[in-house]
Structures are given as C-alpha cells and as structure tokens.
Design a protein around this motif. Structure first.
Motif, PDB file in Angstrom:
ATOM      1  N   MET A   1      13.007  -7.786   9.654  1.00 30.78           N
ATOM      2  CA  MET A   1      12.165  -7.893   8.688  1.00 30.78           C
ATOM      3  C   MET A   1      11.519  -6.555   8.228  1.00 30.78           C
ATOM      4  N   THR A   2      11.760  -5.915   7.143  1.00 31.93           N
ATOM      5  CA  THR A   2      11.183  -4.782   6.635  1.00 31.93           C
ATOM      6  C   THR A   2       9.854  -4.909   6.174  1.00 31.93           C
ATOM      7  N   ARG A   3       8.894  -3.984   6.872  1.00 30.09           N
ATOM      8  CA  ARG A   3       7.555  -4.219   6.584  1.00 30.09           C
ATOM      9  C   ARG A   3       7.087  -3.201   5.479  1.00 30.09           C
ATOM     10  N   THR A   4       6.013  -3.409   4.602  1.00 30.60           N
ATOM     11  CA  THR A   4       5.804  -2.728   3.506  1.00 30.60           C
ATOM     12  C   THR A   4       4.215  -2.642   3.764  1.00 30.60           C
ATOM     13  N   ALA A   5       3.511  -1.532   3.089  1.00 31.66           N
ATOM     14  CA  ALA A   5       2.166  -1.483   2.708  1.00 31.66           C
ATOM     15  C   ALA A   5       1.975  -1.626   1.118  1.00 31.66           C
ATOM     16  N   THR A   6       1.150  -2.067   0.815  1.00 31.18           N
ATOM     17  CA  THR A   6       0.701  -2.229  -0.594  1.00 31.18           C
ATOM     18  C   THR A   6      -0.304  -1.222  -0.968  1.00 31.18           C
ATOM     19  N   LEU A   7      -0.104  -0.394  -2.130  1.00 29.35           N
ATOM     20  CA  LEU A   7      -1.123   0.547  -2.586  1.00 29.35           C
ATOM     21  C   LEU A   7      -1.446   0.217  -3.972  1.00 29.35           C
ATOM     22  N   THR A   8      -2.607  -0.189  -4.420  1.00 31.22           N
ATOM     23  CA  THR A   8      -3.032  -0.265  -5.646  1.00 31.22           C
ATOM     24  C   THR A   8      -3.944   0.757  -6.212  1.00 31.22           C
ATOM     25  N   TYR A   9      -3.459   1.301  -7.536  1.00 32.13           N
ATOM     26  CA  TYR A   9      -3.995   2.477  -7.925  1.00 32.13           C
ATOM     27  C   TYR A   9      -4.217   2.143  -9.531  1.00 32.13           C
ATOM     28  N   GLY A  10      -5.269   2.120  -9.804  1.00 31.91           N
ATOM     29  CA  GLY A  10      -5.409   1.653 -11.493  1.00 31.91           C
ATOM     30  C   GLY A  10      -4.749   0.390 -11.521  1.00 31.91           C
ATOM     31  N   ASP A  11      -3.802   0.337 -12.614  1.00 32.00           N
ATOM     32  CA  ASP A  11      -3.314  -1.050 -12.976  1.00 32.00           C
ATOM     33  C   ASP A  11      -1.888  -0.904 -11.976  1.00 32.00           C
ATOM     34  N   GLN A  12      -1.612   0.182 -11.251  1.00 31.15           N
ATOM     35  CA  GLN A  12      -0.285   0.096 -10.435  1.00 31.15           C
ATOM     36  C   GLN A  12      -0.354  -0.317  -9.332  1.00 31.15           C
ATOM     37  N   THR A  13       0.745  -1.154  -8.983  1.00 26.29           N
ATOM     38  CA  THR A  13       0.686  -1.790  -7.451  1.00 26.29           C
ATOM     39  C   THR A  13       2.077  -1.184  -7.018  1.00 26.29           C
ATOM     40  N   ILE A  14       2.170  -0.502  -5.657  1.00 27.72           N
ATOM     41  CA  ILE A  14       3.667  -0.124  -5.427  1.00 27.72           C
ATOM     42  C   ILE A  14       3.713  -0.611  -3.797  1.00 27.72           C
ATOM     43  N   GLU A  15       4.787  -0.847  -3.428  1.00 31.04           N
ATOM     44  CA  GLU A  15       5.237  -0.980  -1.933  1.00 31.04           C
ATOM     45  C   GLU A  15       5.803   0.083  -1.287  1.00 31.04           C
ATOM     46  N   LEU A  16       4.960   0.291  -0.256  1.00 31.79           N
ATOM     47  CA  LEU A  16       5.516   1.787   0.602  1.00 31.79           C
ATOM     48  C   LEU A  16       6.132   1.044   1.806  1.00 31.79           C
ATOM     49  N   PRO A  17       7.212   1.520   2.468  1.00 27.32           N
ATOM     50  CA  PRO A  17       7.815   1.299   3.484  1.00 27.32           C
ATOM     51  C   PRO A  17       6.968   1.414   4.537  1.00 27.32           C
ATOM     52  N   VAL A  18       6.875   0.755   5.662  1.00 32.47           N
ATOM     53  CA  VAL A  18       6.380   1.046   7.083  1.00 32.47           C
ATOM     54  C   VAL A  18       7.383   1.193   8.128  1.00 32.47           C
ATOM     55  N   ILE A  19       7.290   2.388   8.624  1.00 29.63           N
ATOM     56  CA  ILE A  19       8.293   2.835   9.915  1.00 29.63           C
ATOM     57  C   ILE A  19       7.698   2.630  11.305  1.00 29.63           C
ATOM     58  N   GLU A  20       8.275   1.996  11.935  1.00 31.40           N
ATOM     59  CA  GLU A  20       7.903   1.655  13.376  1.00 31.40           C
ATOM     60  C   GLU A  20       8.725   2.536  14.431  1.00 31.40           C
ATOM     61  N   GLY A  21       7.863   3.143  15.170  1.00 30.27           N
ATOM     62  CA  GLY A  21       8.466   3.935  16.242  1.00 30.27           C
ATOM     63  C   GLY A  21       8.836   2.974  17.513  1.00 30.27           C
ATOM     64  N   THR A  22       9.404   3.529  18.457  1.00 30.13           N
ATOM     65  CA  THR A  22       9.790   2.630  19.598  1.00 30.13           C
ATOM     66  C   THR A  22       8.509   2.239  20.591  1.00 30.13           C
ATOM     67  N   GLU A  23       7.488   3.092  20.482  1.00 30.50           N
ATOM     68  CA  GLU A  23       6.375   2.443  21.062  1.00 30.50           C
ATOM     69  C   GLU A  23       5.328   1.762  20.382  1.00 30.50           C
ATOM     70  N   GLY A  24       5.821   1.274  19.030  1.00 30.02           N
ATOM     71  CA  GLY A  24       5.026   0.265  18.072  1.00 30.02           C
ATOM     72  C   GLY A  24       4.171   1.190  17.220  1.00 30.02           C
ATOM     73  N   GLU A  25       4.217   2.514  17.422  1.00 29.40           N
ATOM     74  CA  GLU A  25       3.513   3.151  16.546  1.00 29.40           C
ATOM     75  C   GLU A  25       4.131   2.999  15.136  1.00 29.40           C
ATOM     76  N   LEU A  26       3.065   2.788  14.047  1.00 28.08           N
ATOM     77  CA  LEU A  26       3.451   2.466  12.519  1.00 28.08           C
ATOM     78  C   LEU A  26       3.035   3.813  11.829  1.00 28.08           C
ATOM     79  N   GLY A  27       3.908   3.987  10.635  1.00 31.46           N
ATOM     80  CA  GLY A  27       3.527   4.749   9.770  1.00 31.46           C
ATOM     81  C   GLY A  27       4.048   4.493   8.547  1.00 31.46           C
ATOM     82  N   VAL A  28       3.140   4.684   7.354  1.00 32.07           N
ATOM     83  CA  VAL A  28       3.437   4.449   6.044  1.00 32.07           C
ATOM     84  C   VAL A  28       4.505   5.701   5.314  1.00 32.07           C
TER      85      VAL A  28
END
Ligand code: ACO
Length: 427
Positions: A1-28
């Motif tokens: 399942m592809t994970r995303t982070a949601t960012l809301t700024y003013g009236d915009q909301t966007i989905e940003l992909p979350v990348i996972e490393g092999t040791e469970g580290e997460l990055g947006v």
C-alpha cells in the motif's frame, strides 16, 4: 500500500508520497511540493532533510547504532581491517579472498606518486597545514587521470584503489614537507597501515617498523571513521559529484569540509582543549561551567552530535581502545585523566543531559593518536584517510543512480526589494 502525507496550506490540500527505508525510516517526498503549491521547505543545516536514498550506512542515533552495509560497527571493529571494510563500503558486500587480494595488489601498485608531484609539494611553504596540502594534491590527481564519470565499472574500481592508496602517500608526504624531511617511498612489502607509518616516520638511513599495537590501533581508528552516511563532508562530496565532477575533485572538496573544527577538525580542537585545561590548571568542573555559558564562546569539543542523541558507538569503542593501547604502550597521559573527568561530570550535568550531548568519535581519538606518536597536525588528515572509502562509496552510488540530479537547493530571499541604480556622485 502506498502511504501518503497530507499537507494543507490555505485552501489547498495535497497528498505527498511517503518513502520507507529498509530499516523503517520514513520520509515525505516533497520533490513536487513547489510545482503543486509554490511552497518550498526551509531547513537550515539540513537537520531534517533527506537528500538522497542510500544503501551504504545505517545510523540510528537514538539507539547508538552504526552499520556499514548492514554490518554492525562493533563486529567490524573486532574482526575486520580498514582495507576489507573499505572494500565492503565501496562494493556493498564483504570481499572474498580473491577480491581482497586483487584490491590489496592494486593498493600496493598505486602507492607511489608520479615523480613530478614532488615539485608540487615543494611549492608549499614549510609548516603549511597538511589538510591544505591534502586537498590540493588530491585535486592535482585529476590532472593525470581520466574523468571517472565516463569510466566503465572496472575503471571506477581502479580509480577508487588509486585514490585510497595515493591519499595515504600524499598524507605522509604532506607531513614530511611540513618538517622539511626527505620523502620516503612506499614499501611494497608492507600492508596499508604499516606502509603509511613507514612513509611518515622512516628515515633514509633507518626504516620505521611500527609495532603491531600501533598498526592495530590505527586500523581501528580508520575503520571507525570510514563512513557516517550524509555527514557534512560526505554531503559535500555528493553535492560536488552531482555536477558530474570527477572523483578526485569531489573528494578534494570533502577534505575542505572535513577540515572545520565542527566536523573532522574537532579531533585537533579536543586535544588543544584538553591541553589548555591541563596546562592552565583549570578543573573539569570549571571547564564545563565555561562550556555552558553561551557568552564564553567556548564549547566542550568532542561532545555533541547532530545524529547521536544517546551515545556514539565509535566513542565507546575508542574509549576502551585508548585505555588498552595506552597501557600496552606504557604511555601515561594526564590528558586521558582530564578527558575521563570531563566525561564523568558532563554525563550527569543537567545541561548536557537535557541536550543529549555525549562524547563523539573525536573525544578519544586524539588521545589515542598522540599515544601512537602521531602529531596533532595530522589528526584530521588521518580522519580524511579513514573517510575516503565512505566518500568513494557515496560518489559511486550517486554516479550509478540514474535518478540522481544536480544538487541545487532553494532559498527564502531576505534581501532588499527592487532598488534603482544611483549614480556614484549622488550616493
Ligand atoms: N558544548 C556545549 N554546548 C553544546 C555543545 C558542546 N560541545 N554542542 C551542542 N551544544 C549545545 C548548543 O549550544 C545548543 O544549546 P541550546 O539548545 O541552548 O541553544 C544545543 O546543545 C544543541 O546544539 P546544536 O548546536 O543545535 O547541535 P548541532 O546538531 O547543530 O551541532 C555539533 C552538532 C556541531 C557536533 C555540536 O554539538 C558541536 O559543535 N560540538 C563540538 C564540536 C565537535 O565535537 N564536533 C565533532 C562532531 S563529530 C564529527 O564531525 C566527526
């Protein structure tokens, strides 16, 4: 399942992909943020910014974990050598016997410098800092080598062996130059570390054969410094390499970054600090009080780390090694007592505890090198020899990554808004 982070700024909301490393580290993944919203991220010192995906080294700063290509630093420190660890970092797995033999042969073959290079060394003033010579001379190697960017895979292996081997000869020659001593040719019968010590300390009339204790201790120091993921100098190597600059030019820039006292230069700063405390008759408690006073401009050098917030596993290994090596060499160094006392007090002092400041790799490495007879001016140079395989591994990884782009951060502009040019006599 592809994970995303949601960012809301003013009236915009966007989905940003979350990348996972092999040791469970997460990055947006914010690479599309500006295109979609006009926003950029601001992170001075890149404390919270992942600049790349890398498979070289894993650090968990909260747990004090450091692994090269998945192998814990403690296991490598116990069983490996610097040369084997270098091959591991550069190639991604431990070498078999044939691979290690081939690498060792290349290191022996490439140890001498072009005779013409002696003229370059002679151009440096006596007492020139060895780090200045090291950086300049690594760059000079580009003048007699092909551009690694276009090189096929095997040539990158050749280039890596050349650089790893020659950096040790350049380092030793930079020291000889600073003392006005004759250069000593590498001895093909000696292994990597012993050969370096021979080039540093032999005389034309007498060969210096280092004791096994000293060779083992230097092997350990080099191994512990061999990589540390996206630290200041490695990031510099990657930034320079991202413009398709060659391996030597990229690593020469890394030497410049390493030189600073907040990075590799801290090992010199630690020793100078310990000497000043000892000679000045200052107590450890007084030194800590000074370090806590923001107005003093004094920091406890060798303490604190951007990533380690529990303990630096390299410092633990080096502390034990310093105790053992000094005892075996019969060296009694009062600076070790000063260091121990500072550490003891800092580890229970609320200022250091709250800020999670612990001894880093530089806190004990200087004492160890001093006991081995290595002059202070060479401490950071030795760090650079140790870090070379890490820089090469990162340069190679980036070079082979088809998705790699030129490094080019953005900024938030805070200068004057539009101005008009005023003729000089009206200013
Ligand atoms: N002595 C006293 N106070 C310190 C020290 C120190 N050595 N290190 C950090 N602090 C304090 C800071 O003043 C800051 O205090 P504040 O929150 O009241 O403002 C807090 O601890 C956090 O420190 P930062 O500077 O934000 O930490 P950062 O991650 O930016 O810096 C660094 C890390 C550069 C290693 C820093 O701890 C330092 O300067 N240490 C001394 C130099 C050193 O040993 N460098 C070698 C690092 S290891 C290496 O490169 C191989």
């Amino acid at each position: 399942m592809t994970r995303t982070a949601t960012l809301t700024y003013g009236d915009q909301t966007i989905e940003l992909p979350v990348i996972e490393g092999t040791e469970g580290e997460l990055g947006v993944d914010i690479s599309q943020l500006r295109a979609k919203t006009g926003l950029i991220t601001l992170d001075p010192g890149f404390g919270n910014t992942g600049a790349c995906q890398s498979g070289v080294t894993f650090i968990d700063g909260d747990k004090g974990i450091l692994r090269y290509r998945g192998l814990p630093i403690e296991q490598l420190a116990e069983h490996s050598t610097f040369v084997e660890t270098a091959w591991l970092l550069i190639n991604g797995k431990l070498p078999n016997r044939a691979e290690l033999d081939q690498f060792s042969k290349r290191l022996t073959k490439y140890a001498p410098l072009h005779e013409g290079f002696k003229n370059h060394f002679e151009g440096f003033p006596l007492n020139a800092p060895p780090m200045a010579i090291l950086s300049a001379m690594i760059n000079t190697l580009s003048s007699s080598s092909c551009d690694g960017r276009q090189a096929p895979e095997d040539d990158i292996d050749e280039l890596s062996a050349k650089l790893m081997s020659k950096v040790r000869t350049i380092a030793a020659y930079s020291y000889r130059r600073s003392l006005g001593l004759p250069f000593i040719y590498p001895d093909p019968k000696l292994r990597y570390v012993a050969n370096f010590l021979h080039m540093m300390f032999s005389m034309p009339y007498e060969q210096h054969i280092a004791s096994q204790e000293v060779v083992d201790a230097l092997n350990l120091i080099l191994m512990l410094h061999a990589d540390h993921e996206q630290n200041c100098s490695t990031s510099t190597v990657r930034v320079v390499g991202s413009s398709k600059a060659n391996l030597y030019a990229s690593c020469a820039a890394g030497v410049g970054a390493l030189w600073g006292p907040l990075h590799g230069g801290a090992n010199v700063a630690v020793l100078e600090m310990l000497e000043a405390i000892h000679k000045g008759g200052m107590s450890a408690a007084e030194a800590l009080a000074l370090a806590k006073d923001k107005q003093s401009g004094f920091k406890l050098m060798g303490f604190g780390h951007r990533v380690y917030k529990n303990f630096d596993p390299r410092a633990l290994i080096l502390k034990r090694a310093a105790d053992k090596v000094l005892e075996r060499l019969g060296v009694r160094d009062p600076l070790l007592d000063v260091a121990r006392k500072l550490e003891e007090l800092a580890l229970i002092d609320p200022y250091f505890v709250e800020r999670k400041l612990y001894p880093n790799v530089d806190f004990y490495s200087g004492i160890l090198m001093r006991a081995m007879g290595i002059p202070t001016s060479m401490f950071t140079v030795i760090f650079a020899i140790g870090r070379m395989p890490g820089w090469i591994a990162h340069w190679k990884e980036q070079n082979q990554d088809a998705a790699s782009r030129i490094a080019r951060p953005r900024q938030i502009y805070t200068g004057p808004t539009l101005q008009s040019y005023t003729p000089i006599d009206q200013r």
